[in-house]
Design an enzyme around this catalytic site. Structure first.
Site, PDB file in Angstrom:
ATOM      1  N   LYS A 149      21.674 -27.066   5.903  1.00 38.16           N
ATOM      2  CA  LYS A 149      22.942 -27.774   5.697  1.00 38.16           C
ATOM      3  C   LYS A 149      23.082 -28.947   6.672  1.00 38.16           C
ATOM      4  O   LYS A 149      23.379 -30.072   6.270  1.00 38.16           O
ATOM      5  CB  LYS A 149      24.095 -26.771   5.921  1.00 38.16           C
ATOM      6  CG  LYS A 149      25.452 -27.396   6.138  1.00 38.16           C
ATOM      7  CD  LYS A 149      26.526 -26.338   6.282  1.00 38.16           C
ATOM      8  CE  LYS A 149      26.835 -25.917   7.692  1.00 38.16           C
ATOM      9  NZ  LYS A 149      27.468 -26.949   8.544  1.00 38.16           N
ATOM     10  N   ASN A 150      22.856 -28.672   7.949  1.00 38.82           N
ATOM     11  CA  ASN A 150      23.116 -29.700   8.957  1.00 38.82           C
ATOM     12  C   ASN A 150      22.049 -30.795   9.003  1.00 38.82           C
ATOM     13  O   ASN A 150      22.190 -31.775   9.727  1.00 38.82           O
ATOM     14  CB  ASN A 150      23.286 -29.060  10.339  1.00 38.82           C
ATOM     15  CG  ASN A 150      24.568 -28.236  10.407  1.00 38.82           C
ATOM     16  OD1 ASN A 150      25.416 -28.331   9.516  1.00 38.82           O
ATOM     17  ND2 ASN A 150      24.709 -27.425  11.436  1.00 38.82           N
TER      18      ASN A 150
ATOM     19  N   CYS B 148      35.554 -26.233  10.731  1.00 40.82           N
ATOM     20  CA  CYS B 148      35.699 -24.843  11.163  1.00 40.82           C
ATOM     21  C   CYS B 148      36.667 -24.747  12.331  1.00 40.82           C
ATOM     22  O   CYS B 148      36.833 -25.695  13.098  1.00 40.82           O
ATOM     23  CB  CYS B 148      34.365 -24.308  11.659  1.00 40.82           C
ATOM     24  SG  CYS B 148      33.196 -24.017  10.361  1.00 40.82           S
TER      25      CYS B 148
ATOM     26  N   ARG C  47      37.861 -30.194  18.764  1.00 39.19           N
ATOM     27  CA  ARG C  47      36.598 -30.916  18.597  1.00 39.19           C
ATOM     28  C   ARG C  47      36.893 -32.404  18.654  1.00 39.19           C
ATOM     29  O   ARG C  47      37.094 -33.063  17.649  1.00 39.19           O
ATOM     30  CB  ARG C  47      35.915 -30.492  17.299  1.00 39.19           C
ATOM     31  CG  ARG C  47      35.515 -29.019  17.365  1.00 39.19           C
ATOM     32  CD  ARG C  47      34.950 -28.511  16.080  1.00 39.19           C
ATOM     33  NE  ARG C  47      33.545 -28.820  15.906  1.00 39.19           N
ATOM     34  CZ  ARG C  47      32.846 -28.415  14.851  1.00 39.19           C
ATOM     35  NH1 ARG C  47      33.436 -27.726  13.906  1.00 39.19           N
ATOM     36  NH2 ARG C  47      31.578 -28.706  14.740  1.00 39.19           N
TER      37      ARG C  47
ATOM     38  N   ASP D 218      25.496 -21.627  17.279  1.00 39.62           N
ATOM     39  CA  ASP D 218      25.715 -21.106  15.927  1.00 39.62           C
ATOM     40  C   ASP D 218      25.185 -19.686  15.742  1.00 39.62           C
ATOM     41  O   ASP D 218      25.557 -19.009  14.793  1.00 39.62           O
ATOM     42  CB  ASP D 218      25.038 -22.030  14.915  1.00 39.62           C
ATOM     43  CG  ASP D 218      25.585 -23.434  15.030  1.00 39.62           C
ATOM     44  OD1 ASP D 218      26.622 -23.695  14.445  1.00 39.62           O
ATOM     45  OD2 ASP D 218      24.989 -24.248  15.760  1.00 39.62           O
TER      46      ASP D 218
ATOM     47  N   ARG E  41      30.567 -22.068   2.678  1.00 42.57           N
ATOM     48  CA  ARG E  41      30.368 -23.438   3.146  1.00 42.57           C
ATOM     49  C   ARG E  41      28.931 -23.652   3.593  1.00 42.57           C
ATOM     50  O   ARG E  41      28.417 -24.763   3.504  1.00 42.57           O
ATOM     51  CB  ARG E  41      31.299 -23.740   4.332  1.00 42.57           C
ATOM     52  CG  ARG E  41      32.706 -24.020   3.920  1.00 42.57           C
ATOM     53  CD  ARG E  41      33.493 -24.556   5.076  1.00 42.57           C
ATOM     54  NE  ARG E  41      32.860 -25.760   5.611  1.00 42.57           N
ATOM     55  CZ  ARG E  41      33.226 -26.365   6.722  1.00 42.57           C
ATOM     56  NH1 ARG E  41      34.234 -25.888   7.421  1.00 42.57           N
ATOM     57  NH2 ARG E  41      32.618 -27.443   7.137  1.00 42.57           N
TER      58      ARG E  41
HETATM   59  N1  EPU Z   1      32.222 -33.305  21.816  1.00 41.35           N
HETATM   60  C1  EPU Z   1      33.085 -34.090  22.555  1.00 41.35           C
HETATM   61  N2  EPU Z   1      33.361 -35.339  22.109  1.00 41.35           N
HETATM   62  C2  EPU Z   1      32.826 -35.848  20.972  1.00 41.35           C
HETATM   63  C3  EPU Z   1      31.932 -35.053  20.229  1.00 41.35           C
HETATM   64  C4  EPU Z   1      31.651 -33.778  20.677  1.00 41.35           C
HETATM   65  O1  EPU Z   1      33.595 -33.662  23.571  1.00 41.35           O
HETATM   66  O2  EPU Z   1      33.123 -37.004  20.648  1.00 41.35           O
HETATM   67  C5  EPU Z   1      31.923 -31.951  22.285  1.00 41.35           C
HETATM   68  C6  EPU Z   1      32.366 -30.860  21.310  1.00 41.35           C
HETATM   69  O3  EPU Z   1      33.739 -30.594  21.430  1.00 41.35           O
HETATM   70  C7  EPU Z   1      31.491 -29.714  21.750  1.00 41.35           C
HETATM   71  C8  EPU Z   1      30.181 -30.406  22.173  1.00 41.35           C
HETATM   72  O4  EPU Z   1      30.514 -31.775  22.324  1.00 41.35           O
HETATM   73  O5  EPU Z   1      32.040 -29.077  22.847  1.00 41.35           O
HETATM   74  C9  EPU Z   1      29.038 -30.305  21.202  1.00 41.35           C
HETATM   75  O6  EPU Z   1      29.471 -30.524  19.876  1.00 41.35           O
HETATM   76  P1  EPU Z   1      28.650 -31.364  18.822  1.00 41.35           P
HETATM   77  O7  EPU Z   1      29.309 -32.688  18.650  1.00 41.35           O
HETATM   78  O8  EPU Z   1      27.196 -31.344  19.157  1.00 41.35           O
HETATM   79  O9  EPU Z   1      28.882 -30.524  17.512  1.00 41.35           O
HETATM   80  P2  EPU Z   1      28.989 -31.136  16.104  1.00 41.35           P
HETATM   81  O10 EPU Z   1      28.055 -32.291  16.029  1.00 41.35           O
HETATM   82  O11 EPU Z   1      30.390 -31.312  15.704  1.00 41.35           O
HETATM   83  C10 EPU Z   1      27.008 -29.783  15.053  1.00 41.35           C
HETATM   84  C11 EPU Z   1      26.868 -28.861  13.881  1.00 41.35           C
HETATM   85  C12 EPU Z   1      27.604 -27.567  14.188  1.00 41.35           C
HETATM   86  C13 EPU Z   1      27.004 -26.958  15.452  1.00 41.35           C
HETATM   87  C14 EPU Z   1      27.075 -27.967  16.609  1.00 41.35           C
HETATM   88  C15 EPU Z   1      26.393 -27.488  17.870  1.00 41.35           C
HETATM   89  C16 EPU Z   1      26.691 -30.355  11.993  1.00 41.35           C
HETATM   90  C17 EPU Z   1      27.310 -30.897  10.758  1.00 41.35           C
HETATM   91  N3  EPU Z   1      27.421 -29.497  12.705  1.00 41.35           N
HETATM   92  O12 EPU Z   1      28.413 -29.979  15.211  1.00 41.35           O
HETATM   93  O13 EPU Z   1      27.358 -26.707  13.095  1.00 41.35           O
HETATM   94  O14 EPU Z   1      27.717 -25.807  15.803  1.00 41.35           O
HETATM   95  O15 EPU Z   1      26.443 -29.195  16.206  1.00 41.35           O
HETATM   96  O16 EPU Z   1      25.056 -27.332  17.652  1.00 41.35           O
HETATM   97  O17 EPU Z   1      25.552 -30.674  12.293  1.00 41.35           O
HETATM   98  C18 EPU Z   1      27.798 -25.047  11.524  1.00 41.35           C
HETATM   99  O18 EPU Z   1      26.791 -25.372  10.916  1.00 41.35           O
HETATM  100  O19 EPU Z   1      28.440 -24.023  11.258  1.00 41.35           O
HETATM  101  C19 EPU Z   1      28.315 -25.886  12.594  1.00 41.35           C
HETATM  102  C20 EPU Z   1      29.564 -25.805  13.039  1.00 41.35           C
END
Ligand code: EPU
Length: 431
Positions: free
Chosen positions: A28-29, A123, A128, A317, A410
């Site tokens: 998915k990701n 989620c 976030r 995850d 999802r």
């Molecule tokens: N963060 C910030 N500021 C930002 C962006 C992120 O502080 O502008 C923080 C977040 O709050 C968090 C940390 O950085 O504490 C890491 O989050 P990240 O941005 O890496 O997560 P994401 O990109 O929103 C992706 C996956 C998630 C997975 C996370 C961590 C996708 C679409 N989503 O999310 O997947 O948990 O990386 O590996 O790639 C899932 O598949 O169920 C899922 C939630």
């Protein structure tokens, strides 16, 4: 949308087992950002091994709003055409349902020089923020205004400028978004401290295959030479296997299978999970594209601590599925969630099922095992915890009911059919 569907699951207890073969789907990701990358294309491309998950429907809603068409031409094979893309606005309705909608921000801004989007949803795993995205866009020459809970972003001269950007957190989607912004920006973009997740590498390889100039895939520093729109003529993206689905099945097999073969996977993408489970005493055979696992040694599993970390560390995850594993292992284990707050908010449900878990603070819990679990009514707050509850329900005695399985849908395609095929008694109850 199957918002209110439930799963009725009969626990296997200690006497019954799962067995057979289960195939891992495309990630998915990995595929979501690749499909979103079509905004960078002058034409169309094909993506294969795309999982039939609810998030794909959410992505399609955004496509429709933007004027992009996506058609399934064969099972799991999609034709994406961005030739008639017309809008630079991500609508609130779609964005609220899927945080990954933020991935569109980079390519839209790079293509149109303007962008309107609401704060994304997704989620329920804590706050976030999107500060990393916004600050980087500013560094690339954008002006941002927040009006009525919408961001209005515009670039002077309609073209993003290459910049040197240090990510204070190696965020996965921020890395992907900024890579895509850099592909159409003027000049060179340097990204430092980027995410190393296999999904990011897969996106870079895909973009380069279609004409982008990105150096440093797999490392913490990327250099992107901006250029013109990409072409997808005769290009096919093959979605990489979902490492999180693989890990979820591996944990499930380690707890309840007499013999489970997990195929179509890439074990190299989840070495941390394999190493930890092997050390705990799990019997498995790891091959190039499959893993065979059983629970024969279950009585002797030893507990271990986990601390979530960016790739190649322990993935956040798989924190909740692994916590279910730890309820069945001998000894005490500290689970330290460092990436998201709110990703331990399922602990109370496991305690209600009979687990011995003490909450230290919102990021740390202590699990004491092994404990017998009893079936209960559960409701998963996110995709992975939803699946962790499926594992817990199968490990337990008696019956469990998991409410609102939309979160599982999802990210996991037809999970009840796939688990039934290996011997689980799991039924979808439609509402
Ligand atoms: N963060 C910030 N500021 C930002 C962006 C992120 O502080 O502008 C923080 C977040 O709050 C968090 C940390 O950085 O504490 C890491 O989050 P990240 O941005 O890496 O997560 P994401 O990109 O929103 C992706 C996956 C998630 C997975 C996370 C961590 C996708 C679409 N989503 O999310 O997947 O948990 O990386 O590996 O790639 C899932 O598949 O169920 C899922 C939630």
């Amino acid at each position: 949308m199957m918002e209110k569907d439930k799963f009725k699951i009969q626990g296997l207890g200690r006497e019954k087992f799962l067995s057979g073969k289960i195939k891992v789907n495309g990630a998915k990701n990995a595929v979501l950002p690749v499909l979103a990358s079509c905004v960078l294309f002058e034409d169309s491309f094909v993506a294969k091994n795309v999982p039939a998950i609810e998030d794909l429907n959410r992505l399609n809603e955004i496509f429709v709003d933007l004027g992009i068409s996506m058609k399934e031409i064969n099972t799991g094979e999609y034709f994406v055409n961005a030739e008639n893309i017309k809008s630079h606005e991500i609508k609130e309705e779609a964005a609220k349902k899927m945080r990954a909608s933020i991935i569109f921000s980079g390519p839209i801004l790079a293509r149109f020089g303007k962008l309107i989007f609401p704060h994304p949803g997704g989620c329920v795993i804590g706050a976030r923020p999107i500060d990393i995205f916004l600050e980087a866009f500013e560094e690339m020459g954008a002006k941002i205004e927040l009006k009525d809970e919408k961001y209005f972003i515009e670039v002077k001269g309609a073209k993003l400028k290459g910049a040197e950007i240090f990510l204070k957190i190696p965020s996965v989607t921020a890395t992907e978004t900024l890579i895509m912004a850099g592909v159409l920006a003027e000049g060179k973009t340097v990204l430092k401290n980027v995410a190393l997740e296999p999904e990011v590498t897969s996106l870079i390889e895909w973009l380069n295959q279609c004409g982008a100039k990105i150096k440093g895939a797999g490392s913490a520093f990327l250099e992107i030479e901006g250029g013109s729109l990409l072409s997808g003529k005769n290009q096919i993206y093959q979605t990489i296997p979902d490492r999180l689905e693989t890990g979820s099945f591996l944990i499930l097999g380690a707890l309840c299978a007499s013999d489970l073969e997990i195929c179509n996977c890439n074990p190299k993408d989840l070495e941390i999970i394999i190493e930890l489970l092997k050390d705990a005493g799990v019997d498995m055979i790891v091959s190039k594209n499959s893993i065979r696992v059983n629970c024969k040694n279950r009585k002797n599993y030893k507990a271990f601590n986990i601390k979530t970390h960016e790739y190649p560390g322990f993935p956040t995850d798989l924190q909740s599925p692994m916590t279910v594993f730890l309820t069945q292992a001998k000894g005490e284990a500290l689970v330290f969630e460092t990436i998201f707050e709110g990703r331990l908010n399922y602990i109370e449900d496991l305690v209600n099922m009979g687990a011995d878990i003490r909450m230290w603070d919102s990021h740390r819990v202590m699990v004491k095992g092994p404990r017998k679990l009893k079936g209960k009514e559960l409701e998963g707050p996110d995709i992975r915890t939803g699946f962790a509850f499926v594992i817990a329900a199968l490990v337990a005695e008696n019956e469990s009911m998991i409410d609102n399985v939309y979160y599982i849908d999802r990210g996991y395609e037809e999970i009840e059919k796939r688990l039934s095929a290996i011997g689980a008694e799991i039924k979808r109850i439609k509402n």
